[in-house]
Scaffold this active site. Sequence first.
Site, PDB file in Angstrom:
ATOM      1  N   CYS A  65     -56.044  87.683  28.623  1.00  0.00           N
ATOM      2  CA  CYS A  65     -54.732  87.016  28.770  1.00  0.00           C
ATOM      3  C   CYS A  65     -53.715  87.883  29.508  1.00  0.00           C
ATOM      4  O   CYS A  65     -52.726  87.371  30.026  1.00  0.00           O
ATOM      5  CB  CYS A  65     -54.197  86.612  27.410  1.00  0.00           C
ATOM      6  SG  CYS A  65     -55.237  85.397  26.591  1.00  0.00           S
ATOM      7  N   HIS A  67     -46.455  85.238  28.811  1.00  0.00           N
ATOM      8  CA  HIS A  67     -47.746  84.619  28.519  1.00  0.00           C
ATOM      9  C   HIS A  67     -47.496  83.516  27.494  1.00  0.00           C
ATOM     10  O   HIS A  67     -46.763  83.719  26.524  1.00  0.00           O
ATOM     11  CB  HIS A  67     -48.695  85.679  27.960  1.00  0.00           C
ATOM     12  CG  HIS A  67     -49.991  85.118  27.469  1.00  0.00           C
ATOM     13  ND1 HIS A  67     -50.709  84.186  28.189  1.00  0.00           N
ATOM     14  CD2 HIS A  67     -50.701  85.338  26.330  1.00  0.00           C
ATOM     15  CE1 HIS A  67     -51.798  83.873  27.513  1.00  0.00           C
ATOM     16  NE2 HIS A  67     -51.820  84.545  26.380  1.00  0.00           N
ATOM     17  N   ASN A  69     -52.626  77.703  25.797  1.00  0.00           N
ATOM     18  CA  ASN A  69     -52.875  79.070  26.248  1.00  0.00           C
ATOM     19  C   ASN A  69     -53.947  79.038  27.346  1.00  0.00           C
ATOM     20  O   ASN A  69     -55.112  78.755  27.069  1.00  0.00           O
ATOM     21  CB  ASN A  69     -53.330  79.911  25.052  1.00  0.00           C
ATOM     22  CG  ASN A  69     -53.556  81.361  25.403  1.00  0.00           C
ATOM     23  OD1 ASN A  69     -53.628  81.721  26.586  1.00  0.00           O
ATOM     24  ND2 ASN A  69     -53.690  82.202  24.403  1.00  0.00           N
TER      25      ASN A  69
HETATM   26  O1  UT7 Z   1     -53.658  84.794  24.278  1.00  0.00           O
HETATM   27  C1  UT7 Z   1     -54.269  85.782  23.508  1.00  0.00           C
HETATM   28  C2  UT7 Z   1     -53.395  86.118  22.425  1.00  0.00           C
HETATM   29  N1  UT7 Z   1     -53.548  85.162  21.359  1.00  0.00           N
HETATM   30  C3  UT7 Z   1     -52.488  84.899  20.628  1.00  0.00           C
HETATM   31  O2  UT7 Z   1     -51.424  85.370  20.925  1.00  0.00           O
HETATM   32  C4  UT7 Z   1     -52.666  84.066  19.391  1.00  0.00           C
HETATM   33  C5  UT7 Z   1     -51.946  84.723  18.259  1.00  0.00           C
HETATM   34  N2  UT7 Z   1     -52.055  84.031  17.012  1.00  0.00           N
HETATM   35  C6  UT7 Z   1     -51.486  82.818  16.776  1.00  0.00           C
HETATM   36  O3  UT7 Z   1     -50.923  82.226  17.667  1.00  0.00           O
HETATM   37  C7  UT7 Z   1     -51.510  82.280  15.370  1.00  0.00           C
HETATM   38  O4  UT7 Z   1     -51.950  83.282  14.473  1.00  0.00           O
HETATM   39  C8  UT7 Z   1     -52.403  81.028  15.204  1.00  0.00           C
HETATM   40  C9  UT7 Z   1     -51.750  79.847  15.874  1.00  0.00           C
HETATM   41  C10 UT7 Z   1     -53.770  81.272  15.805  1.00  0.00           C
HETATM   42  C11 UT7 Z   1     -52.561  80.679  13.725  1.00  0.00           C
HETATM   43  O5  UT7 Z   1     -51.280  80.501  13.127  1.00  0.00           O
HETATM   44  P1  UT7 Z   1     -50.938  81.207  11.737  1.00  0.00           P
HETATM   45  O6  UT7 Z   1     -49.599  80.752  11.372  1.00  0.00           O
HETATM   46  O7  UT7 Z   1     -51.159  82.674  11.917  1.00  0.00           O
HETATM   47  O8  UT7 Z   1     -51.986  80.560  10.769  1.00  0.00           O
HETATM   48  P2  UT7 Z   1     -53.176  81.248   9.955  1.00  0.00           P
HETATM   49  O9  UT7 Z   1     -54.264  81.697  10.853  1.00  0.00           O
HETATM   50  O10 UT7 Z   1     -52.619  82.231   8.991  1.00  0.00           O
HETATM   51  O11 UT7 Z   1     -53.689  80.006   9.129  1.00  0.00           O
HETATM   52  C12 UT7 Z   1     -52.871  79.375   8.142  1.00  0.00           C
HETATM   53  C13 UT7 Z   1     -53.659  78.203   7.569  1.00  0.00           C
HETATM   54  C14 UT7 Z   1     -55.060  78.583   7.155  1.00  0.00           C
HETATM   55  O12 UT7 Z   1     -55.376  77.840   5.996  1.00  0.00           O
HETATM   56  P3  UT7 Z   1     -55.309  78.512   4.540  1.00  0.00           P
HETATM   57  O13 UT7 Z   1     -56.276  79.672   4.611  1.00  0.00           O
HETATM   58  O14 UT7 Z   1     -53.898  78.953   4.370  1.00  0.00           O
HETATM   59  O15 UT7 Z   1     -55.733  77.405   3.650  1.00  0.00           O
HETATM   60  C15 UT7 Z   1     -55.913  78.102   8.292  1.00  0.00           C
HETATM   61  O16 UT7 Z   1     -57.235  77.798   7.896  1.00  0.00           O
HETATM   62  O17 UT7 Z   1     -53.805  77.199   8.585  1.00  0.00           O
HETATM   63  C16 UT7 Z   1     -55.163  76.857   8.694  1.00  0.00           C
HETATM   64  N3  UT7 Z   1     -55.445  76.446  10.074  1.00  0.00           N
HETATM   65  C17 UT7 Z   1     -55.273  75.185  10.494  1.00  0.00           C
HETATM   66  N4  UT7 Z   1     -54.858  74.079   9.847  1.00  0.00           N
HETATM   67  C18 UT7 Z   1     -54.770  72.942  10.561  1.00  0.00           C
HETATM   68  C19 UT7 Z   1     -55.876  77.193  11.117  1.00  0.00           C
HETATM   69  N5  UT7 Z   1     -55.988  76.439  12.223  1.00  0.00           N
HETATM   70  C20 UT7 Z   1     -55.622  75.182  11.860  1.00  0.00           C
HETATM   71  C21 UT7 Z   1     -55.524  73.970  12.539  1.00  0.00           C
HETATM   72  N6  UT7 Z   1     -55.096  72.884  11.860  1.00  0.00           N
HETATM   73  N7  UT7 Z   1     -55.835  73.836  13.850  1.00  0.00           N
END
Ligand code: UT7
Length: 325
Positions: free
Chosen positions: A115, A252, A282
């Site tokens: 990225c 980005h 992204n």
């Molecule tokens: O370009 C390269 C760089 N990449 C990035 O910059 C990405 C950086 N990370 C992010 O943007 C975020 O961490 C994400 C968008 C990937 C995830 O958001 P988050 O607020 O950090 O959520 P999380 O991973 O902590 O997940 C929270 C909950 C989890 O459920 P539980 O364990 O709390 O029950 C996940 O399983 O959300 C759940 N979850 C979803 N729920 C509905 C994860 N993906 C989804 C989804 N729909 N698509």
Amino acid sequence: MSVIRAVAQGCGHHLPSRVVENAEFAETLDTTDEWIRSRTGIERRHFAADGELTSDLAIKAAKAALANAGMDASELDAIVLATSTPDETFPSTATKVQHALGMGGGFAFDIQAVCAGFVFALANANALVLSGQAKCVMVIGAETFSRIMDWTDRGTCVLFGDGAGALILRAEDGTGTAQDRGILSTDLNSDGAHHDILYVDGGVSSTQSTGVLRMEGKEVFRHAVSKLAETGHTALSRAGLTGDDIDWLVPHQANLRIIQSTAKKIDLPMEKVILTVQDHGNTSAASIPLALSSGVASGQIKTGDLLLMEAIGGGLAWGAAALRW
Ligand code: UT7
């Protein structure tokens, strides 16, 4: 003091025609439009059609950039193309673009910094110009991340999209001050200790297969928030600038919350941020040139504006560039 600067001549982009709204994922995955929007800012993304290659997107973006600059491909000395989703293991996707444009000479190569690829490509193109190896360089970010998704992993497959953007730089005389047009500074970083939080689980020498993207989103998020502000500050201070000098942050486009927190850390109001994450998702190395080209096309970015670009991705690799448009 007279110096050489790599000055923007024009830019362009291309997006595949297929648009996928968040709601489409909810048909096959345990996810909702509301979750994707509120956690990432993404509303839709573009996916390449079957048989539509990274080079196809790159060639269209490159032609759009040439048209925007009013230039012919024969004026280019080099193409530096950032991608993690090349058409083939080798040769470089850049050489396919070189041939399709009919450059007729010069050289072309790919850069792989995921990225952060566009910032790394920009810094390398700048170095080619400053060292006198090339006078006119096309920098491209082009990706088809839809090819490396695990469609059963809701934590990653809803985040990414396909597209390409291109920027043409040409050597011009500058005064050596931060008022010059062109690239004023760059800052590049990587730390392989963080490999496991963002990688593709396949490759030529490991599995002889392509693999799919694996990410610990929360961990990447944590690194992004601190490292992006830091590299932005470093690039600005190298050019003798501060956050107050920025006209546009062209970040980005991975997650709206990351962009908001970076803007806050450099005391920049969101009105000064080019945002495309809602429409593109992204697109890895393509995300900054897509945002740049969108900002120029919409008339937001004007000649003389100071732009700060910053990105982070797998490696981890991250960096920033200050450019006066
Ligand atoms: O370009 C390269 C760089 N990449 C990035 O910059 C990405 C950086 N990370 C992010 O943007 C975020 O961490 C994400 C968008 C990937 C995830 O958001 P988050 O607020 O950090 O959520 P999380 O991973 O902590 O997940 C929270 C909950 C989890 O459920 P539980 O364990 O709390 O029950 C996940 O399983 O959300 C759940 N979850 C979803 N729920 C509905 C994860 N993906 C989804 C989804 N729909 N698509």
